[in-house]
Design a protein around this motif. Structure first.
Motif, PDB file in Angstrom:
ATOM      1  N   PRO B  48       0.952  -1.272  -0.007  1.00  0.00           N
ATOM      2  CA  PRO B  48       0.173   0.006   0.121  1.00  0.00           C
ATOM      3  C   PRO B  48       0.392   1.753  -0.180  1.00  0.00           C
ATOM      4  O   PRO B  48       1.894   1.152   0.544  1.00  0.00           O
ATOM      5  CB  PRO B  48      -0.805  -0.075   1.025  1.00  0.00           C
ATOM      6  CG  PRO B  48       0.247  -0.809   2.300  1.00  0.00           C
ATOM      7  CD  PRO B  48       0.834  -2.073   0.815  1.00  0.00           C
ATOM      8  N   SER B  50      -0.255   6.052   0.980  1.00  0.00           N
ATOM      9  CA  SER B  50      -1.525   6.810   1.371  1.00  0.00           C
ATOM     10  C   SER B  50      -0.778   7.720   2.029  1.00  0.00           C
ATOM     11  O   SER B  50       1.002   7.644   1.825  1.00  0.00           O
ATOM     12  CB  SER B  50      -2.063   5.751   2.322  1.00  0.00           C
ATOM     13  OG  SER B  50      -1.654   5.488   3.231  1.00  0.00           O
ATOM     14  N   ARG B  51      -1.282   8.765   2.023  1.00  0.00           N
ATOM     15  CA  ARG B  51      -1.574   9.724   2.168  1.00  0.00           C
ATOM     16  C   ARG B  51      -2.024  10.788   3.434  1.00  0.00           C
ATOM     17  O   ARG B  51      -3.009  10.119   3.131  1.00  0.00           O
ATOM     18  CB  ARG B  51      -1.136  11.356   1.427  1.00  0.00           C
ATOM     19  CG  ARG B  51      -0.351  12.537   1.658  1.00  0.00           C
ATOM     20  CD  ARG B  51      -0.551  13.168   0.395  1.00  0.00           C
ATOM     21  NE  ARG B  51      -0.480  14.918   0.713  1.00  0.00           N
ATOM     22  CZ  ARG B  51       0.117  15.359   0.198  1.00  0.00           C
ATOM     23  NH1 ARG B  51       1.134  14.984  -0.952  1.00  0.00           N
ATOM     24  NH2 ARG B  51      -0.293  16.894   0.478  1.00  0.00           N
ATOM     25  N   ASP B  52      -1.732  11.199   4.509  1.00  0.00           N
ATOM     26  CA  ASP B  52      -2.581  11.892   5.109  1.00  0.00           C
ATOM     27  C   ASP B  52      -3.959  10.217   5.632  1.00  0.00           C
ATOM     28  O   ASP B  52      -4.989  11.346   5.753  1.00  0.00           O
ATOM     29  CB  ASP B  52      -3.594  12.701   5.108  1.00  0.00           C
ATOM     30  CG  ASP B  52      -3.532  14.001   5.713  1.00  0.00           C
ATOM     31  OD1 ASP B  52      -3.688  13.757   7.125  1.00  0.00           O
ATOM     32  OD2 ASP B  52      -4.523  14.799   5.437  1.00  0.00           O
ATOM     33  N   SER B  74       1.115   6.023  -8.355  1.00  0.00           N
ATOM     34  CA  SER B  74       2.138   4.898  -7.694  1.00  0.00           C
ATOM     35  C   SER B  74       2.875   5.538  -6.871  1.00  0.00           C
ATOM     36  O   SER B  74       2.105   6.939  -6.337  1.00  0.00           O
ATOM     37  CB  SER B  74       2.659   4.063  -8.230  1.00  0.00           C
ATOM     38  OG  SER B  74       4.282   3.420  -7.199  1.00  0.00           O
ATOM     39  N   GLY B  75       3.552   6.002  -6.058  1.00  0.00           N
ATOM     40  CA  GLY B  75       3.982   6.883  -5.114  1.00  0.00           C
ATOM     41  C   GLY B  75       3.981   8.412  -5.198  1.00  0.00           C
ATOM     42  O   GLY B  75       3.907   9.207  -5.026  1.00  0.00           O
ATOM     43  N   PHE B  76       4.828   8.695  -6.974  1.00  0.00           N
ATOM     44  CA  PHE B  76       4.699   9.763  -7.085  1.00  0.00           C
ATOM     45  C   PHE B  76       3.113  10.727  -7.512  1.00  0.00           C
ATOM     46  O   PHE B  76       3.160  11.948  -7.200  1.00  0.00           O
ATOM     47  CB  PHE B  76       5.389  10.465  -8.584  1.00  0.00           C
ATOM     48  CG  PHE B  76       6.281   9.331  -8.459  1.00  0.00           C
ATOM     49  CD1 PHE B  76       7.626  10.097  -8.434  1.00  0.00           C
ATOM     50  CD2 PHE B  76       6.715   8.188  -9.325  1.00  0.00           C
ATOM     51  CE1 PHE B  76       8.980   9.522  -8.466  1.00  0.00           C
ATOM     52  CE2 PHE B  76       8.276   7.524  -9.782  1.00  0.00           C
ATOM     53  CZ  PHE B  76       9.447   8.239  -9.334  1.00  0.00           C
ATOM     54  N   LEU B  78       1.016  10.336  -5.233  1.00  0.00           N
ATOM     55  CA  LEU B  78       0.973  11.098  -3.486  1.00  0.00           C
ATOM     56  C   LEU B  78       1.019  12.498  -3.879  1.00  0.00           C
ATOM     57  O   LEU B  78       0.219  13.071  -2.558  1.00  0.00           O
ATOM     58  CB  LEU B  78       1.656  10.232  -2.747  1.00  0.00           C
ATOM     59  CG  LEU B  78       1.645   8.809  -2.078  1.00  0.00           C
ATOM     60  CD1 LEU B  78       2.221   8.722  -1.434  1.00  0.00           C
ATOM     61  CD2 LEU B  78       0.298   8.876  -1.822  1.00  0.00           C
ATOM     62  N   ASP B  79       0.966  13.376  -4.630  1.00  0.00           N
ATOM     63  CA  ASP B  79       1.267  14.638  -4.630  1.00  0.00           C
ATOM     64  C   ASP B  79      -0.195  14.961  -4.379  1.00  0.00           C
ATOM     65  O   ASP B  79      -0.511  16.561  -4.518  1.00  0.00           O
ATOM     66  CB  ASP B  79       2.268  15.707  -6.083  1.00  0.00           C
ATOM     67  CG  ASP B  79       3.611  15.350  -5.692  1.00  0.00           C
ATOM     68  OD1 ASP B  79       4.040  14.152  -3.698  1.00  0.00           O
ATOM     69  OD2 ASP B  79       4.365  15.427  -6.571  1.00  0.00           O
ATOM     70  N   GLY B  82      -1.917  16.583  -2.422  1.00  0.00           N
ATOM     71  CA  GLY B  82      -1.298  18.320  -2.550  1.00  0.00           C
ATOM     72  C   GLY B  82      -2.338  19.307  -3.166  1.00  0.00           C
ATOM     73  O   GLY B  82      -2.641  20.146  -2.440  1.00  0.00           O
ATOM     74  N   GLY B  83      -3.000  18.987  -4.088  1.00  0.00           N
ATOM     75  CA  GLY B  83      -3.362  19.825  -5.353  1.00  0.00           C
ATOM     76  C   GLY B  83      -5.000  20.117  -5.212  1.00  0.00           C
ATOM     77  O   GLY B  83      -5.339  21.005  -4.608  1.00  0.00           O
ATOM     78  N   PHE B 111      -1.004   1.560  -8.619  1.00  0.00           N
ATOM     79  CA  PHE B 111       0.318   1.407  -9.614  1.00  0.00           C
ATOM     80  C   PHE B 111      -0.110   1.673 -10.855  1.00  0.00           C
ATOM     81  O   PHE B 111      -0.574   0.508 -11.243  1.00  0.00           O
ATOM     82  CB  PHE B 111       1.630   0.437  -9.355  1.00  0.00           C
ATOM     83  CG  PHE B 111       2.910   0.126 -10.005  1.00  0.00           C
ATOM     84  CD1 PHE B 111       3.607   0.669 -10.058  1.00  0.00           C
ATOM     85  CD2 PHE B 111       2.334  -0.412 -11.686  1.00  0.00           C
ATOM     86  CE1 PHE B 111       5.042   0.675 -10.246  1.00  0.00           C
ATOM     87  CE2 PHE B 111       3.335  -0.691 -12.506  1.00  0.00           C
ATOM     88  CZ  PHE B 111       4.911   0.174 -11.724  1.00  0.00           C
ATOM     89  N   TYR B 124       9.065  17.061 -11.570  1.00  0.00           N
ATOM     90  CA  TYR B 124       7.685  16.903 -10.766  1.00  0.00           C
ATOM     91  C   TYR B 124       6.630  16.406 -11.147  1.00  0.00           C
ATOM     92  O   TYR B 124       6.638  16.836 -13.072  1.00  0.00           O
ATOM     93  CB  TYR B 124       7.625  18.284  -9.614  1.00  0.00           C
ATOM     94  CG  TYR B 124       8.380  18.801  -8.847  1.00  0.00           C
ATOM     95  CD1 TYR B 124       8.658  18.039  -8.309  1.00  0.00           C
ATOM     96  CD2 TYR B 124       8.753  20.091  -8.967  1.00  0.00           C
ATOM     97  CE1 TYR B 124       9.983  18.577  -7.497  1.00  0.00           C
ATOM     98  CE2 TYR B 124       9.655  20.624  -8.782  1.00  0.00           C
ATOM     99  CZ  TYR B 124      10.123  19.608  -7.035  1.00  0.00           C
ATOM    100  OH  TYR B 124      10.822  20.321  -6.091  1.00  0.00           O
ATOM    101  N   ARG B 128      -0.259  16.568  -8.879  1.00  0.00           N
ATOM    102  CA  ARG B 128      -0.927  17.538  -8.249  1.00  0.00           C
ATOM    103  C   ARG B 128      -1.731  18.596  -8.562  1.00  0.00           C
ATOM    104  O   ARG B 128      -3.154  18.871  -8.367  1.00  0.00           O
ATOM    105  CB  ARG B 128      -0.118  18.766  -7.501  1.00  0.00           C
ATOM    106  CG  ARG B 128       0.162  19.523  -6.048  1.00  0.00           C
ATOM    107  CD  ARG B 128       1.225  20.215  -6.043  1.00  0.00           C
ATOM    108  NE  ARG B 128       2.362  21.784  -6.209  1.00  0.00           N
ATOM    109  CZ  ARG B 128       2.902  22.430  -6.045  1.00  0.00           C
ATOM    110  NH1 ARG B 128       3.551  22.015  -5.127  1.00  0.00           N
ATOM    111  NH2 ARG B 128       3.217  22.684  -7.226  1.00  0.00           N
TER     112      ARG B 128
END
Lengths: 334, 334
Positions: B48, B50-52, B74-76, B78-79, B82-83, B111, B124, B128
């Motif tokens: 897994p 995830s964020r927040d 995927s991990g990218f 997770l931005d 933020g948007g 993924f 980047y 976002r």
């Protein structure tokens, strides 16, 4: 003093970088691993915010992470790991999936949005760029106090900051801690100058004042940042021992007792206290169970010392809202 | 068909927006709550990200979140949250801390980095901005299939996508599910056209073909995306019932059985299967324990149906790597 630099970078395989923005009064600290490194975590506060921590659970597939981020900015600061991922991607680092690499960058944040800094950043906050800049700055030496993720940190009565400490266990394992002290409570007894962590001090690493002869009831008021004003002490401990991810979680769990040793209070409803633990795997365990116990307890002591050092090394921010730094109130004794 | 639109937006208080980038072959879906909404989650896969999500645990302080994000990248990816945070901040939304608001935006990713899209995004990634754009697009109607967070999704044998479904329980609670079907396994029996979730189909929402009379052993091969090729089915269920955060976690736990009903296989070492659950609190429970059981089981059925619909509604991507869409292989039967 502790071993070597008395920093978490005494643990082989870890470099640390700081970046901050003075006007924002906040920043980012990144611990960059030389290679994918076994890590886990515990979140012990009632208001945590983190990113990419799923890979730290022992029942998940990732065998190592690339970096760990401790940042200001509250929820907005969660962008910092994106900057670290970007830097790692440019350096061809990350978990290999087919032909692509996905950097694994667990992060925790602390709340520093009401510290007097200018938080009017427009649409997007600057934490992603600060994360990237922190990677550019990684080294074995790094600044403590008002620096990196601890730049804008506070405690209930004194300026907080970035702290670190290290030690070596009986069987020769190096252990280190690093912490952003943004505590909901206090690191000092009765407003100071004595630190709650003084019983664990090595040398004069945070002033060498020792302990008061008696801590009378009126010297231990239950005093914390009031109202819905979150605070978070976010930390990382590390060892050069070989541990699997489940034992890294055990290390995080043992290490979080360092918060209890060094702060009155912690683990509360309005903090997001979180501790990461990493094992860089340079040195196999000798006496498995006892080594794990010793490394965990040593990490707890290091974390307690790092908390005191973070406050001891801090300098005051130039805002009316900012609490005084320990050194401004009590002077440096070393 | 299910109730109303047969979408998770049939649950009062939720709007959904999609954004995607064709060249990237990926995107973001956001579920935006009209007001801070009780939510929790479970992560059931072995990979897994995830964020927040800390604020979703029942022992933490946050009483409601502002949005939930399901994204590719995927991990990218997770931005993306933020948007969404940026958009919410501009709309003065978020958990009030003193004088500032911190939007709470839990996110999970899947993924889709090896689906043929152009992932050379420079320093980047664009997630976002895709998160921000998804907020701009929120509505009660939204596209399924090759859309939003499911734009680049695949299963082991057919194109995946974004699915949704809704239902009403015996006591009148509306329940909905939304899912990015990027499964490590298959949503169809023996390569199709029958869906594993067919026993739960409402009307002809995913073709109405029903089930084969017998599922012989050779029709259920243990077939999954091979090697270290992660996959993730990320989902969200919701109800208009009043639930506390602990019971929202129970709802997530009950709902994740929908993955088991609809996929062969799931919850594996190389997927990051994750389910969020939200309770918009419009309607108090009538028969507390039975309502919680009914809502949970109905959410599981909705999630199973949403998985089938995500595959059923998908269209093929224009890359040699992309598996065929169900509709291209078997035609639409409605």
């Amino acid at each position: 003093m502790g071993e070597g630099r008395n920093l978490i970078t005494d643990v082989a395989g870890i470099r640390v970088g700081n970046a901050h923005d003075e006007r924002l009064a906040s920043g980012v600290t990144v611990a960059l691993f030389d290679a994918p490194t076994t890590a886990s975590w515990v979140a012990v506060g009632g208001g945590p915010a983190s990113r990419d921590t799923g890979c730290l659970e022992p029942d998940t597939v990732a065998e190592g992470v690339d970096a760990i981020v401790l940042s200001g900015g509250s929820g907005f600061g969660l962008d910092a790991a994106g900057g670290v991922q970007a830097w790692l991607r440019e350096h061809e680092r990350g978990f290999l999936v087919g032909s692509v690499r996905v950097p694994l960058v667990p992060q925790a944040i602390c709340f520093d949005l009401l510290n007097g800094g200018d938080k009017d950043w427009g649409r997007y906050p600057p934490y992603r760029e600060l994360g990237y800049a922190a990677c550019e700055a990684v080294a074995e030496d790094f600044a403590l106090g008002t620096a990196g993720g601890g730049y804008g940190a506070t405690t209930v009565n004194l300026k907080g900051g970035l702290g670190s400490a290290s030690a070596v266990t009986a069987n020769g394992f190096t252990v280190g801690a690093m912490v952003v002290v943004n505590a909901i409570g206090s690191a000092v007894i009765d407003g100071g100058p004595h630190f709650w962590a003084s019983a664990y001090e090595v040398g004069t690493e945070f002033g060498g004042l020792g302990l008061p002869a008696h801590v009378r009831p009126e010297m231990r008021p239950m005093h914390w940042k009031g109202g819905p004003q979150p605070a978070t002490t976010i930390a990382m401990v590390a060892t050069d021992a070989v541990l699997d991810k489940a034992m890294a979680k055990r290390l995080a769990m043992a290490a979080q007792t360092g918060l209890a040793k060094a702060l009155r209070l912690s683990h509360a409803l309005f903090d997001g206290d979180t501790v990461f633990a990493a094992a860089t795997g340079r040195k196999p365990l000798v006496d498995r169970y006892n080594d794990i116990i010793d490394i965990g307890a040593t990490a707890a002591d290091c974390l307690a010392r790092a908390i005191a050092r973070g406050v001891y090394e801090a300098t005051t921010l130039p805002f009316p809202e900012s609490p005084p730094a320990w050194r401004d109130k009590f002077g440096r004794s070393d």
